[in-house]
Design a protein around this motif. Structure first.
Motif, PDB file in Angstrom:
ATOM      1  N   GLY A 168       0.793  -1.452  -0.056  1.00  0.00           N
ATOM      2  CA  GLY A 168       0.529  -0.220  -0.361  1.00  0.00           C
ATOM      3  C   GLY A 168       0.562   1.460  -0.015  1.00  0.00           C
ATOM      4  O   GLY A 168       0.217   2.488   0.132  1.00  0.00           O
ATOM      5  N   THR A 169       2.037   1.325   0.014  1.00  0.00           N
ATOM      6  CA  THR A 169       3.032   1.973  -0.281  1.00  0.00           C
ATOM      7  C   THR A 169       2.834   3.026  -1.568  1.00  0.00           C
ATOM      8  O   THR A 169       2.893   4.017  -1.525  1.00  0.00           O
ATOM      9  N   LEU A 170       2.647   2.328  -2.791  1.00  0.00           N
ATOM     10  CA  LEU A 170       2.568   2.949  -4.010  1.00  0.00           C
ATOM     11  C   LEU A 170       1.358   2.911  -4.399  1.00  0.00           C
ATOM     12  O   LEU A 170       0.553   1.956  -4.194  1.00  0.00           O
ATOM     13  N   SER A 171       0.954   4.189  -4.999  1.00  0.00           N
ATOM     14  CA  SER A 171      -0.634   3.977  -5.305  1.00  0.00           C
ATOM     15  C   SER A 171      -1.256   4.419  -6.457  1.00  0.00           C
ATOM     16  O   SER A 171      -1.824   4.583  -7.527  1.00  0.00           O
ATOM     17  N   VAL A 172       0.691   4.669  -7.122  1.00  0.00           N
ATOM     18  CA  VAL A 172      -0.035   4.160  -8.754  1.00  0.00           C
ATOM     19  C   VAL A 172       0.565   2.778  -9.318  1.00  0.00           C
ATOM     20  O   VAL A 172       1.383   2.264  -9.075  1.00  0.00           O
ATOM     21  N   GLY A 173       0.800   2.797 -10.482  1.00  0.00           N
ATOM     22  CA  GLY A 173       0.695   1.234 -11.022  1.00  0.00           C
ATOM     23  C   GLY A 173       2.013   0.770 -11.403  1.00  0.00           C
ATOM     24  O   GLY A 173       3.224   1.894 -11.298  1.00  0.00           O
ATOM     25  N   ALA A 174       2.296  -0.602 -10.886  1.00  0.00           N
ATOM     26  CA  ALA A 174       4.235  -1.311 -10.788  1.00  0.00           C
ATOM     27  C   ALA A 174       4.327  -0.290 -11.481  1.00  0.00           C
ATOM     28  O   ALA A 174       5.727  -0.408 -12.343  1.00  0.00           O
ATOM     29  N   ASP A 175       3.779  -0.686 -12.932  1.00  0.00           N
ATOM     30  CA  ASP A 175       5.313  -0.783 -14.420  1.00  0.00           C
ATOM     31  C   ASP A 175       5.575   0.939 -15.081  1.00  0.00           C
ATOM     32  O   ASP A 175       6.775   0.794 -15.394  1.00  0.00           O
ATOM     33  N   ASP A 176       4.400   1.567 -14.686  1.00  0.00           N
ATOM     34  CA  ASP A 176       4.294   2.596 -15.227  1.00  0.00           C
ATOM     35  C   ASP A 176       5.512   3.394 -13.977  1.00  0.00           C
ATOM     36  O   ASP A 176       5.872   4.461 -14.491  1.00  0.00           O
ATOM     37  N   THR A 177       5.536   3.152 -12.814  1.00  0.00           N
ATOM     38  CA  THR A 177       6.549   3.848 -11.328  1.00  0.00           C
ATOM     39  C   THR A 177       8.281   3.269 -11.664  1.00  0.00           C
ATOM     40  O   THR A 177       8.248   4.139 -12.520  1.00  0.00           O
ATOM     41  N   VAL A 178       8.335   1.994 -13.093  1.00  0.00           N
ATOM     42  CA  VAL A 178       9.225   1.485 -13.648  1.00  0.00           C
ATOM     43  C   VAL A 178       9.769   2.359 -14.233  1.00  0.00           C
ATOM     44  O   VAL A 178      10.602   3.037 -14.541  1.00  0.00           O
ATOM     45  N   ALA A 179       8.659   2.895 -15.380  1.00  0.00           N
ATOM     46  CA  ALA A 179       9.058   3.354 -16.811  1.00  0.00           C
ATOM     47  C   ALA A 179       9.689   4.287 -16.225  1.00  0.00           C
ATOM     48  O   ALA A 179       9.844   5.678 -17.125  1.00  0.00           O
ATOM     49  N   VAL A 180       8.903   5.338 -15.242  1.00  0.00           N
ATOM     50  CA  VAL A 180       9.500   6.765 -14.812  1.00  0.00           C
ATOM     51  C   VAL A 180      10.426   6.920 -14.270  1.00  0.00           C
ATOM     52  O   VAL A 180      11.134   7.848 -15.215  1.00  0.00           O
ATOM     53  N   TYR A 181      10.897   5.555 -13.599  1.00  0.00           N
ATOM     54  CA  TYR A 181      12.440   6.268 -13.302  1.00  0.00           C
ATOM     55  C   TYR A 181      13.319   5.474 -13.920  1.00  0.00           C
ATOM     56  O   TYR A 181      14.588   6.064 -13.979  1.00  0.00           O
ATOM     57  N   ALA A 182      13.068   4.520 -15.087  1.00  0.00           N
ATOM     58  CA  ALA A 182      14.209   3.950 -16.694  1.00  0.00           C
ATOM     59  C   ALA A 182      14.540   5.784 -16.690  1.00  0.00           C
ATOM     60  O   ALA A 182      15.130   5.286 -17.415  1.00  0.00           O
ATOM     61  N   ARG A 183      13.107   6.067 -17.443  1.00  0.00           N
ATOM     62  CA  ARG A 183      13.658   7.454 -18.257  1.00  0.00           C
ATOM     63  C   ARG A 183      14.404   9.061 -17.351  1.00  0.00           C
ATOM     64  O   ARG A 183      15.085   9.066 -17.733  1.00  0.00           O
ATOM     65  N   ALA A 184      14.128   8.785 -15.939  1.00  0.00           N
ATOM     66  CA  ALA A 184      15.066   9.226 -15.174  1.00  0.00           C
ATOM     67  C   ALA A 184      16.446   9.319 -15.477  1.00  0.00           C
ATOM     68  O   ALA A 184      17.487   9.535 -15.333  1.00  0.00           O
ATOM     69  N   CYS A 185      16.407   7.511 -15.173  1.00  0.00           N
ATOM     70  CA  CYS A 185      17.852   7.292 -14.981  1.00  0.00           C
ATOM     71  C   CYS A 185      18.491   7.208 -16.546  1.00  0.00           C
ATOM     72  O   CYS A 185      19.979   7.487 -16.085  1.00  0.00           O
ATOM     73  N   ALA A 186      17.949   7.410 -17.020  1.00  0.00           N
ATOM     74  CA  ALA A 186      18.838   7.752 -19.215  1.00  0.00           C
ATOM     75  C   ALA A 186      18.988   9.071 -19.379  1.00  0.00           C
ATOM     76  O   ALA A 186      18.933   9.015 -19.966  1.00  0.00           O
ATOM     77  N   VAL A 187      18.352  10.337 -18.219  1.00  0.00           N
ATOM     78  CA  VAL A 187      18.393  11.667 -19.247  1.00  0.00           C
ATOM     79  C   VAL A 187      20.203  11.462 -18.600  1.00  0.00           C
ATOM     80  O   VAL A 187      20.949  10.950 -18.132  1.00  0.00           O
ATOM     81  N   LEU A 188      20.689  12.528 -19.820  1.00  0.00           N
ATOM     82  CA  LEU A 188      21.365  12.466 -19.926  1.00  0.00           C
ATOM     83  C   LEU A 188      22.843  13.901 -19.712  1.00  0.00           C
ATOM     84  O   LEU A 188      21.773  14.785 -19.924  1.00  0.00           O
TER      85      LEU A 188
END
Length: 312
Positions: free
Chosen positions: A178-198
């Motif tokens: 119950g810690t995360l209120s948005v979808g798990a896959d969406d959460t990973v997608a957002v973090y993946a793009r943040a890590c990919a910032v040049l």
């Protein structure tokens, strides 16, 4: 007591040549783009509180920010939640691997924002009704920290999302608690793009300097986050920014920092300067080998250790 920091005349190219003699460590191979990184890449930059930028050769070579994004995601989450993120994420060191599939016992919270669980949650807490909106908010925020427009490497983002099995596991675990209120896959997608910032070493040093200046970008003059947000972020960098090596780091370097698997290290010496080093070969804690050596030298030669004894 006044700090005496002569960074304006410090020879970063000389330091670069000194650390290039070190050939220890191994390049991260968790995704193909990291595995193909040039092991001889080495760039350094310093940014003073008056906006002065000093840099070495290769400080303009781009690389994906990876885990060095975590302090800035935490800052944006604190800003966008009005500080409520502090109730949702712990701030204690773990002694565990950065991607350990583990949450706080009894609370279901990530242990701190500098491990993957915490960064996944901070990315989910920034303003935005969907993945695209949160992506755009994060990119705007990171660009403000850097004082210039940053871009995302789509190939890196795709690999991070596709191959980030432990991040998917963490997101699902937080959903189940119950810690995360948005979808798990969406959460990973957002973090993946943040890590990919040049970024490059110069941009990352400006980002560190913005934290060191209490949230004001010393190059652009823009206030990016409030003073208390910058203070909270730098505090957690000091205790958790180099994972289970954070205690050793603060003893030997004494400057709050965040490491990354791309070989980048961002420094924030409060009231003094921001800095960055990039060199891909990593030690067993996932910290750049040359980067650590360079930061130890910078701390000693510029008298940066926050617990050091300085002449008045």
């Amino acid at each position: 007591m006044t700090r005496s920091v002569d960074a304006r005349s410090y020879d970063l190219d000389d330091l670069r040549e000194r650390v290039l003699a070190e050939h220890g460590g191994a390049v991260d191979d968790s995704i193909p783009q990291l595995a193909s990184a040039d092991p001889d890449l080495c760039g350094l930059a310093l940014v003073l509180t008056d906006g002065t930028v000093r840099h070495s050769a290769q400080a303009d070579v781009p690389f994906s920010v990876q885990s060095a994004v975590k302090p800035f995601l935490f800052a944006l989450a604190l800003l966008d939640t009005g500080g409520d993120a502090l109730d949702l994420i712990g701030i204690e060191p773990t002694g565990e691997a950065f991607d350990a599939v583990k949450l706080e016992t009894g609370t279901g919270r990530p242990p701190n924002p500098m491990v993957n669980a915490g960064a996944l949650l901070t990315g989910a807490l920034v303003d935005g009704d969907d993945v695209a909106a949160r992506d755009a908010r994060i990119l705007r925020g990171l660009s403000a920290f850097a004082g210039r427009q940053l871009d995302v490497d789509d190939d890196v983002a795709h690999s991070e999302h596709l191959l980030g099995d432990r991040n998917h596991a963490l997101a699902h675990l937080m959903r189940s608690e119950g810690t995360l209120s948005v979808g798990a896959d969406d959460t990973v997608a957002v973090y993946a793009r943040a890590c990919a910032v040049l970024v490059d070493a110069r941009a990352l040093a400006v980002m560190g300097a913005t934290l060191a200046c209490g949230g004001v970008n010393p190059v652009s003059g823009e206030r990016v986050v409030p003073t208390d947000v910058a203070r909270d972020v730098v505090s957690v960098m000091a205790t958790c920014g180099v994972y289970d090596g954070s205690g050793r780091w603060m003893r030997s370097v004494g400057v709050p920092a965040k490491s990354s698997v791309s070989g980048g290290i961002v420094l924030a010496a409060p009231g003094v300067l921001g800095g960055a080093v990039v060199s891909p070969p990593l030690d067993e804690q996932g910290t750049s080998v040359r980067g650590r050596i360079a930061c130890e030298a910078l701390s000693a030669e510029l008298d940066l250790h926050v617990f050091g004894s300085r002449a008045a």
